[in-house]
Every structure is written in C-alpha cells, then in structure tokens.
Design an enzyme around this catalytic site. Structure first.
Site: not given
Lengths: 325, 394
Positions: A60, A130
């Site tokens: 990322e 999540h």
C-alpha cells in the site's frame, strides 16, 4: 438516466474520466484485468490498456508513493486501496506527503491530481479488518479532502469532482451499499460540489447529520420519529474535510436540537469535532445537549456486530431523548 | 502465471542453502587520488567545459557548506547539513544527466541543485526562511526545491521519495519524454519500507528511474554494519531483478560514467537502475550532531585521504585545465560571495502572516480563512508578542 448500483456508478465515473483524460491512470491491488475485488474497475484495462489500468504489487505504501510521484509529474492517478482497513501502511505517504506536498514546496510542486479510492465501513460481517471507518484520522490532516458518498448518484458526481479537484482527495466508498444501493444515475458527465453538505429532508424539530452508509440508518430512524410526530431535518455531510459548517449550523439554529451519527467509534471521531463546532456556533439556540450516536470504543466486532453498530433504534432513542430533554 | 522458476530452476535433491553473500559485486573506479586514470578505464563523456563546470560546482559546494556550518555556530541560521567528503555523488549525478531529468533527493544532495544553477540568493533565502524563499519559509534549512530546475522539494521523512520516483518516472515514460528521474537516498533510508516498495514498484512497472544510494557509512550515529548484513545495498537491486552497479562514490568520473550509462539504459529500455556509491560522511550528520561520540579521529583521517574534490582537482591539473592561481582566486571569490549573500538574506523580512494558510489547498476553505482572521485580530491586540507580522497586518 440509467439504473445503476453504487459500483456501476463508480465504474461509470472512472470510465468518463479515462475517456476524457489520457493521463488518467487507475491502479491498485487486483485492479487490472480482474477489475478489483469489488469489480469497481471492471472493463477499464480492456478499454484503456494495461499501461493505464493495472495491478500493483501488494504494497500500500508503494501504491500511494507511486501515485504521489505520478500526480507531481502531472498525471491523474486514481489509486485504489482494497479496503480502508489496509490503508495504514500508506498513512505516511498520505499524511506526510500527499497532504503537505503543495504547502512545503511553496506551491513549486503539488499532488492535486491525486485521488485515493477505498471501500470502508461495516455491516458485511467483515469483522475487525474489513469494516473500519477511518475517516477521522485523515480529517485531522490539513491538505487532504475527505469525501464519502451515500448512493450511486452521489458517488458518480462526487467522484468526478474529486478526481478533477486540484487537491488530493481520499474518497471513501460505503462497501455495504456497493450492490445494495441502486438508483437513477445520468449517463452523461456531471459533478457534485465538494465541501458542501446537502439537506436531504427538510424538518423543523431536530437536525440529524451523517454521511455515507450511515445516511440510510438515520433516514430509517427519522421515519420512526415521524410516526411519533417529530419532524426531522436530515443532512448528508458528503465532504468530511473541509466540512460545511454553515449548512449544519443554519439547520441547528432553526431546529435547536442536533443528533450526529457515525459508524466509527465515539471517542475522537469526526462527530465529536462537529459537536464542538456546532456547540460554539449555535449555543444560544440549543434546546438540548448535542447527541453523538456512534460505534462503541472497541475494535470492530464480528458476532456482536448488530449490538455494536449505531443502528436506527439507537438514533431513534437519541432523537426522543433530545426532544424530551 | 509465470512458472519459469518452478520449471527451469536447476534441481537438487539434498537440502542446501545458497549463501547470502554469493553475489559478487565489483566496484567501479576510474580516477586515482593522484589524478591519474586507471589502466583500461573507460572514461565518461566529459569535455573541458563540463569538467570545469563540475569542478567549480564542487568548489562552491565546499565553500557554502563551510560557511553555513559557521553561520549556524554563530546562531545566524538554525540548522545545516553539510556533505563534506561526498560532494561527488550529487554533483557528478547532475553532471551525468540532462536538465529535463527530475532529481528527487534525500537532503544531502544540494550539489545537484548547485549544478543545475540554483542561485546563491535562492540557497540563502531558503536557509533564512525569509519572504523570498521559494518554499515560503515553511521548511527547515536545506529543504530546497525548484520546479524550474526539476529538483523536487526535499521532504524530511526518510525514503518517501523512493516510491514517488517510481511513479514520477512512470509518468515521464507514459508521455514519451526523453527524461528520467534520479532518486537519491542513503544506506540508512534503504532500511525503510518505502525503499523496498519503491524498488519493487519501479521494477514491476518498468519506470525509468536511477536509484542512487549514497552509502556513506553512517545513519546519524549508526554505522552501516548495524544497518544491514547483506552485500551492501547493491545486492538488493539484484533481488528486485534490476540492473545494478557499485561505484567509488568519491570518484567523480566513476559517478558521471555510471549515471550516463544508467540514463542511456533507462531511456532506451524504459527500466530502472540501482547505483550504490561507496563513500564516507566526513562531516557530522547535521549541525545538531557530534560524531566524536561514535567514531574515531583515525577513521576520519583515513577518509580525508579520499577527498573527492582534491581528486578531481588533481585530474584537472594533470589535464592542464586548471592551475593553482585559478584555484586560489575561485575559492577567495566564493568565500566573499557567500559571506556577502548571508548579510543580505538575513535582513530580508519573514513571510507575511497570510502565508500561514496559502498552499494548504489550492484555495483556502472558509474555516481556514476564519482562523486567519481570528489570528489577525489577536496579533493586533498583542503586537509586541508577534514582532515579525504585527506591523504588516492590514
């Protein structure tokens, strides 16, 4: 007008931008041929080629570092972070680099063309990693814009505005609504303004404020309250940073009561910032304390998600408490 | 999916390690300390004009560093970072590039900016954070940047420029430009996650970047043998499948040759290169650091003998392109100019209070405008406490 779900609206916005601007580039983990794990970039590699829509290695900080460099060079990078829960390895690149690029160089350089898209939020049985809503971390960073749409129409208009805005934007997409939220979306190009809240329902007794997927929950609570004869004014903040104080303050000045709701945990969430400012702006008009209805101060749970979330019943209770204060 | 590694690797049937140091990496040396050239050495493309410009830049670098360290000691500026002993890495890097190439530096590469022609006044105004600083007085001294000269503004966080360089160069390539990006960093910053992210991104996405590691032996006080145990930083280039070169960083001709070769490859093949320049930080990390706490005078003295500027001077003398009269005159002139520039820049006003809120966004949002108005009211109320700005508020 066409019926689109929120993902199709995002995909349509990306398609629009890539067609008009050949320096617009979409990338991230699994974004290329597969079209992203949620399929937001579906079909874009086939249409615009591998050099403009591609997979990145699983890193990322590399994705956002690369995007910062591309934006500084004058391209229009639209980087995807697969889940907002995984944005933190890129936190330094966003907070210390994207946000400060223009300021620290005295406007010699900027990354205004950068847009970071990332799915956020709970309600999908995603557990700790999540489900998070990390918008407040970014709202604490001058130089960023932070935007959250509530439905497909808003998603296309706000994403197009975010990509074309000359500042780095973190665009949080409510993933619970990706397929669940369907609505009329114009096929043609349009933009919705950044930094402007929207009054989605006029009312006279109390102001309710939220953003993203939480808007639906607030609207459900307002329906319960309406059955009790309470008239709710409902506002979608839409842009978290910089936020539209005026629209919210005007509404609270009119109604005298205010409930703000967010998915994220209570402490130091953006609802707290809003409450502090509205308390200052509207002190003499307030009939009751400002109420924050938020997630609890715990990591995001799994089995007990239903109990944890700021659901419509908790908001409904807050509305009644405010009315009878 | 590519199955080459599975199908085409040599096969063994007894478990055995390969050694972590099994890749042998030579070091390129062209110029000897006495100014002569190694036998069989291939020279970079360098004529008298480029050589003279390069040498004069090295001289300017040395003088500016000496004078500004002194200025910091006198309390005239808050902070400084000299590049004593490793000036060849930055000056030689710029000398091997073209002006349209982007330079993304760490912080000790002011030499590259000098080579590009950043004026003495620009250097001074940045260090004195005055209203003529291109960066509007927002960053500590030595955080230079210039859009015009393709030198990206320095950012203090270490290594962040590495994945950015991968992206910047990708954009240059997408536009079909005859341009590359050079990205400087130290062997310490090569421990940051951004280093690994950036090299891998550049290798996978085929960005024309020259990653240039200045391995100067120390990250503040931490010696390189406490930073890594592999074969330097160059071995990692091999790991990322990248063309890699190790050079003597104090050999200006080796630096120029390596960068010229890397540039040619990066433009032609559209792929990255890693250069590891071995050198030594003769000075302190910064004016806030004191190396006597972590290394010996003997060690420093040994590296004094590898002075890159003296080495180039010896070569210039041997070429007949330079003499001692020019040498004395140049250094005297540079010292006078720097001293005079200090006296001018330190008297220039600080930036106006309005510059607090410009460039946070392209346009200041209402909330921020309100904060500035509140501040102005406050400053007017207590003008003595804010002497730089009180008199200038309308």
């Amino acid at each position: 007008m066409a019926q689109m779900n929120l993902l199709q609206a995002i995909n349509n916005a990306l398609d629009t931008v890539m067609a008009e601007n050949d320096r617009a580039v979409c990338f991230g983990e699994d974004v290329g041929h597969f079209g992203g794990v949620f399929r937001a970039t579906s079909g874009l590699q086939e249409k615009y080629g591998k050099s403009r829509c591609f997979n990145t290695p699983l890193v990322e900080q590399g994705v956002i570092g690369f995007a910062n460099g591309l934006a500084a060079q004058g391209s229009t990078p639209i980087a995807e972070i697969q889940f907002a829960d995984y944005i933190f390895p890129a936190f330094d690149q966003i907070v210390n680099e994207s946000a400060k690029f223009r300021y620290r160089s005295g406007n010699e350089f900027d990354v205004g063309k950068l847009t970071i898209r990332t799915p956020y939020g709970g309600g999908i049985a995603g557990g700790l990693y999540h489900s998070q809503s990390p918008e407040a971390y970014f709202a604490h960073t001058p130089g960023l814009k932070v935007v959250v749409p509530r439905n497909p129409y808003q998603a296309k208009g706000l994403l197009l505005a975010s990509i074309r805005d000359d500042n780095p934007v973190v665009f949080f997409e409510p993933k619970r609504l990706y397929r669940a939220s369907v609505g009329e979306v114009p096929e043609e190009d349009y933009q919705l303004p950044l930094g402007k809240a929207e009054v989605v329902q006029q009312g006279s007794d109390i102001t309710l404020l939220a953003w993203g997927a939480q808007m639906e929950i607030v609207e459900k609570a307002a329906e319960l309250a309406a059955a009790d004869g309470i008239s709710c004014e409902i506002i979608d903040l839409r842009t978290i940073l910089p936020w539209d104080v005026e629209t919210v303050a005007n509404s609270v000045t009119k109604t005298g009561r205010f409930v703000v709701s967010q998915e994220a945990p209570l402490t130091a969430g953006f609802a707290s910032e809003i409450a502090a400012t509205i308390q200052q702006e509207c002190f003499l008009h307030l009939e009751a304390p400002i109420a924050r209805v938020c997630g609890m101060d715990t990591p995001y749970p799994l089995a007990l998600e239903k109990e944890y979330v700021a659901d419509h019943l908790k908001i409904y209770e807050a509305i009644k408490n405010s009315m009878t204060y | 999916m590519n199955t080459d590694i599975y199908n085409e690797s040599p096969v063994v049937h007894q478990p055995a390690f390969i050694d972590g140091h099994s890749v042998e990496i030579p070091i390129l040396k062209i110029l000897k300390q006495d100014g002569s050239i190694y036998e069989n050495a291939i020279m970079p493309e360098i004529d008298r004009e480029l050589a003279t410009k390069t040498y004069k830049t090295l001289a300017f670098h040395r003088v500016l560093d000496e004078r500004m360290v002194a200025a910091q000691r006198q309390g005239r500026i808050s902070f400084y970072m000299a590049a004593l002993g490793e000036e060849a890495a930055s000056v030689g890097g710029a000398a091997g590039l073209k002006d349209q190439d982007m330079i993304m530096a760490q912080y000790r590469e002011q030499g590259a900016l000098m080579f590009r022609g950043f004026s003495l006044e620009n250097f001074m105004n940045q260090m004195f954070s005055n209203e003529q600083d291109l960066g509007k007085g927002r960053q500590m001294p030595i955080h230079y940047g210039s859009n015009e000269l393709n030198y990206m503004t320095i950012s203090s966080p270490l290594g962040t420029q590495i994945p950015q360089a991968a992206g910047y160069a990708y954009g240059q390539k997408m536009q079909g430009l005859d341009a590359v990006t050079i990205c400087y960093f130290g062997e310490g910053a090569a421990s940051e996650g951004d280093f690994h992210a950036g090299l891998n991104m550049a290798a996978v996405h085929q960005s024309p970047v020259i990653f240039f590691c200045r391995n100067n032996g120390y990250a503040i006080s931490t010696p390189s043998d406490e930073q890594y145990v592999g074969n330097g930083i160059a071995s990692r280039g091999v790991g990322y499948g990248m063309k890699t070169l190790r050079i003597d960083g104090n050999d200006i001709l080796a630096v120029i040759a390596a960068v010229q070769l890397a540039r040619e490859y990066a433009v032609k093949e559209g792929k990255p290169v890693l250069i590891e320049a071995m050198s030594y930080r003769l000075g302190a990390h910064s004016t806030s650091d004191d190396p006597s706490g972590y290394r010996t005078r003997e060690e420093e003295a040994k590296w004094q003998e590898h002075d890159p500027i003296l080495r180039m001077k010896n070569w210039m003398l041997a070429q007949g392109w330079w003499d001692e009269v020019q040498e004395t005159a140049l250094f005297e002139k540079l010292r006078d100019e720097v001293l005079a520039a200090v006296k001018v820049s330190e008297k220039i006003d600080k930036p106006p209070v309005e510059d607090l809120i410009t460039d946070v966004y392209d346009q200041a949002p209402p909330l921020l405008q309100g904060q500035l108005e509140q501040l102005k009211v406050h400053i007017k109320k207590y003008p003595d406490a804010y002497p730089f700005t009180a008199g200038r508020i309308k």
